[in-house]
Design a protein around this motif. Structure first.
Motif, PDB file in Angstrom:
ATOM      1  N   LYS A 157       0.904  -1.326   0.061  1.00 40.45           N
ATOM      2  CA  LYS A 157       0.068  -0.029   0.109  1.00 40.45           C
ATOM      3  C   LYS A 157       0.859   1.159   0.155  1.00 40.45           C
TER       4      LYS A 157
ATOM      5  N   LYS B   8       1.506   7.304   2.716  1.00 37.68           N
ATOM      6  CA  LYS B   8       1.043   8.643   2.777  1.00 37.68           C
ATOM      7  C   LYS B   8       1.715   9.525   3.500  1.00 37.68           C
TER       8      LYS B   8
ATOM      9  N   SER C  94       0.893  -1.364   7.179  1.00 37.96           N
ATOM     10  CA  SER C  94       1.148  -2.077   5.883  1.00 37.96           C
ATOM     11  C   SER C  94       2.548  -2.543   5.814  1.00 37.96           C
TER      12      SER C  94
END
Length: 110
Positions: A32, A35, A71
């Protein structure tokens, strides 16, 4: 990716007590995206040694600071210990410490 290389370098340099260079970083794949603003944890551990090379297993975890989910992306990097002229330097042999490390070492030896 820079942090992955830096963590692996720190592990290789600590083991060899020498300056080390990256030989390979095979297929970094993030499950993933990481961010902006997420917490990132990177751990690196030695799993195999050759004469001057060291295989480093890197685990990257990331997640939101307000959640308990992360993740993971796992990768091996290969480093070589070198002297001040860039020539390979022998490194101490690594002996796996537990079952998990034995499995990782076997994977690298194959």
């Amino acid at each position: 990716m820079k942090w992955i290389d830096q963590a692996a370098y720190a592990c290789a340099a600590q083991w060899s007590k020498c300056y080390c260079v990256t030989v390979s970083a095979n297929g970094i794949r993030f499950i993933k995206p990481i961010k902006v603003g997420q917490l990132v944890e990177i751990t690196a551990s030695l799993v195999h040694t050759g004469a001057s090379s060291m295989h480093i297993y890197v685990v990257v975890k990331s997640g939101d600071a307000t959640e308990n989910t992360t993740s993971v992306a796992n990768r091996y990097l290969t480093f070589m210990a070198v002297d001040c002229e860039g020539n390979p330097v022998n490194v101490p042999a690594y002996v796996p410490e537990d079952e998990r490390h034995m499995q990782l070492d076997l994977y690298q030896s194959a």
